[in-house]
Design a protein around this motif. Structure first.
Motif, PDB file in Angstrom:
ATOM      1  N   ASN A 101       0.811  -1.218   0.000  1.00 46.87           N
ATOM      2  CA  ASN A 101       0.000   0.000   0.000  1.00 46.87           C
ATOM      3  C   ASN A 101       0.842   1.265   0.000  1.00 46.87           C
ATOM      4  OD1 ASN A 101      -2.451  -1.381  -0.012  1.00 46.87           O
ATOM      5  ND2 ASN A 101      -2.555  -1.494   2.223  1.00 46.87           N
ATOM      6  N   SER A 119       0.238   3.803  -3.151  1.00 45.76           N
ATOM      7  CA  SER A 119      -0.271   5.167  -2.970  1.00 45.76           C
ATOM      8  C   SER A 119       0.562   6.200  -3.723  1.00 45.76           C
ATOM      9  CB  SER A 119      -0.315   5.515  -1.480  1.00 45.76           C
ATOM     10  OG  SER A 119       1.002   5.524  -0.928  1.00 45.76           O
ATOM     11  N   LYS A 160     -10.992  -5.001  -3.166  1.00 41.54           N
ATOM     12  CA  LYS A 160      -9.981  -4.008  -2.802  1.00 41.54           C
ATOM     13  C   LYS A 160      -9.603  -3.141  -3.993  1.00 41.54           C
ATOM     14  CE  LYS A 160      -7.787  -6.627   0.956  1.00 41.54           C
ATOM     15  NZ  LYS A 160      -6.538  -7.287   1.411  1.00 41.54           N
ATOM     16  N   THR A 161      -9.515  -3.733  -5.178  1.00 42.89           N
ATOM     17  CA  THR A 161      -9.166  -2.967  -6.377  1.00 42.89           C
ATOM     18  C   THR A 161     -10.218  -1.919  -6.680  1.00 42.89           C
ATOM     19  OG1 THR A 161      -7.983  -4.875  -7.300  1.00 42.89           O
ATOM     20  CG2 THR A 161      -8.649  -3.147  -8.837  1.00 42.89           C
ATOM     21  N   THR A 196      -9.973   1.316  -4.782  1.00 45.26           N
ATOM     22  CA  THR A 196      -8.848   2.208  -5.055  1.00 45.26           C
ATOM     23  C   THR A 196      -9.120   3.186  -6.206  1.00 45.26           C
ATOM     24  OG1 THR A 196      -7.804   0.633  -6.586  1.00 45.26           O
ATOM     25  CG2 THR A 196      -7.217   0.459  -4.256  1.00 45.26           C
TER      26      THR A 196
END
Length: 528
Positions: free
Chosen positions: A336, A340, A363-364, A367
């Motif tokens: 992560n 980021s 999770k994808t 983002t």
């Protein structure tokens, strides 16, 4: 009368408009229909804000890398790429026209013309078909070497102390035999054991583990990579006679069985560039763009120190004009803290066959910026080959709208040119003359061997000793010159002969002449 609202595809494309140079990725798809006029672009000035290309096997990730590399080269930006499968070698040949290429060009508004690009083929070590490249053990540093050797954090710390001792003692660690001989000296000789205690908590057991790991690495062919001549980062920053950036392809060579070694070497190249390049701030186009294919190999089982240094490198190297793109199957393969830092996202299709896959998909989706046009949880599993969900940074640094894009076809050959052609191209390169022959100069191995060699035997008392012949008599020799009294030493000579002064000079020489400054990952710092 109000003007009709623009179609969703055009609204999305408006977020990708640029005033400066940009890379053309493709066109927007909405509701299954592609709009050739709705272009998806990445501003060239934003390519040093880093990026991620992800997707399942066979979804078109490699072709996306090829497409981006071509346009960077055409804009005068050098590129460094890992060619794990060998199919990126087609960048050096013009692409072949065909029905699928023509259809893709029509869908994306591309006036497609087959075009070759300048490519340099390099191999890790001397066992490949490209120009052999190497790094010295000292320059590689303890953190990266620990990753290659599979050491734990305690062993990594001990290896760092051994490197520190070599730096302090002025012992050049150029290849594996240098480091092996140093560890053997520290563990097997009385002088070395005393030195081992003085440099910190390095147990003989830990030193033995490191030594065995080095021997295993050497037995598997890893010794061909470490040595000289060492790769010069300036050779990665070249342009051809037409001003196009040279694309440097690293192929695995005989390191195919050690992919972690390969990915870690690429991290060393990036760290070396960080040490070499000056700060440039924000510029119109990057000095270099670096692609990490199979990025999961870089982060798997990595130590905290390694991950922290990767994060720091990615964060800081932007200001030196270098962009870094990671390529992997799942975004969750990238930590992560690194994820980021990545401004561009090109996400090819994901598969959600298992609970872990479904968790990675969820999770994808989180983002990405919010979108009212797409259902990303569904669309990410519905993308066709050569299609991707895209968001990048606009010219003002803000995220662009999420776009389902049909990507353009590369203009170079989408296949391997074969090992024979790669070998011929490498051997005709000027770099082959520079890096082809291995250089083995004096280093720690020879210096320690001389230190541990027994002193020359002295003649025992009473044994005959060979003396020079006595001068024959009867020669007319000139008289001996009159003895000259030695002059009283001056102030400078007295000072130079002072033991305290000599000691101070030796200490200064050790610090200035021997100790090697280390940069990110503990790699040897280069001087520009």
């Amino acid at each position: 009368m109000t003007e009709p609202a623009a179609a969703p595809a055009q609204q999305i494309a408006a977020g990708y408009q640029t005033t400066g140079a940009a890379l053309e990725l493709g066109s927007v798809i909405v509701g299954g229909e592609v709009d050739p006029a709705a272009r998806i672009r990445i501003p060239l000035a934003m390519m040093n804000r880093h990026g991620l290309v992800a997707g399942a096997t066979g979804t078109g990730k490699t072709k996306t890398l090829q497409l981006i590399a071509e346009q960077l080269s055409a804009n005068g930006v050098p590129v460094v790429m890992a060619d794990f499968k060998g199919d990126l070698s087609g960048l050096s040949r013009p692409g072949e026209a065909g029905e699928k290429v023509a259809e893709r060009a029509k869908d994306t508004g591309d006036e497609w013309v087959g075009t070759p690009f300048p490519v340099e083929f390099l191999s890790l070590g001397t066992g490949g078909i490209g120009v052999p490249v190497r790094a010295t053990i000292s320059a590689f540093g303890p953190i990266l070497l620990s990753k290659v050797l599979g050491l734990n954090q305690t062993q990594e710390s001990s290896l760092g102390l051994i490197f520190h001792y070599a730096d302090q003692q002025g012992l050049p660690l150029l290849d594996l035999k240098d480091l092996r001989s140093l560890i053997a000296f520290l563990t097997n000789t009385d002088e070395g054991k005393a030195q081992l205690k003085s440099i910190g908590a390095v147990s003989s057991q830990t030193a033995g583990v490191i030594l065995r790991a080095l021997i295993n690495l050497e037995a598997e062919g890893g010794d061909t990579f470490f040595g000289e001549p060492e790769l010069d980062p300036q050779d990665l920053l070249r342009n051809d006679s037409q001003g196009r950036g040279v694309i440097t392809l690293f192929e695995l060579g005989d390191q195919a069985t050690r992919p972690v070694m390969f990915s870690t070497f690429l991290m060393w190249v990036l760290a070396d560039l960080f040490s070499y390049l000056p700060e440039v701030g924000d510029i119109d186009k990057p000095k270099l763009v670096f692609f990490f294919d199979e990025a999961h190999l870089l982060f798997k089982d990595a130590s905290k120190a390694f991950l922290a240094q990767v994060e720091q490198t990615v964060k800081l190297i932007r200001s030196k004009g270098v962009g870094v793109f990671f390529c992997t199957q799942l975004p969750t393969d990238v930590p992560n803290a690194v994820l980021s830092q990545l401004g561009a996202r090109v996400q090819h299709a994901l598969r959600a066959f298992t609970p872990d896959d479904q968790q990675a998909l969820a999770k994808t989706v989180r983002t990405y910026p919010k979108t009212d046009v797409y259902d990303l949880a569904t669309d990410l599993t519905s993308l066709g080959i050569g299609e991707a969900i895209v968001t990048v940074l606009s010219e003002r640094g803000a995220p662009t709208p999420v776009a389902w894009a049909r990507l353009r076809s590369p203009r170079s050959l989408m296949a391997s040119i074969g090992p024979d052609y790669i070998k011929a191209a490498a051997q005709s390169s000027p770099l082959f003359l520079k890096y082809g022959p291995t250089v083995d100069r004096e280093s720690a191995y020879e210096m320690l061997a001389a230190r541990m060699a027994p002193p020359p035997a002295e003649a025992a008392i009473g044994e005959p000793v060979d003396l020079p012949p006595i001068l024959p008599t009867g020669l007319d020799l000139p008289p001996m010159p009159t003895r000259v009294e030695k002059a009283e030493p001056g102030m400078l000579e007295k000072m130079m002969d002072n033991p305290a002064f000599k000691s101070a000079m030796r200490s200064a020489g050790t610090v200035i002449g021997r100790e090697i400054g280390r940069s990110i990952f503990g790699t040897g710092r280069r001087r520009r």
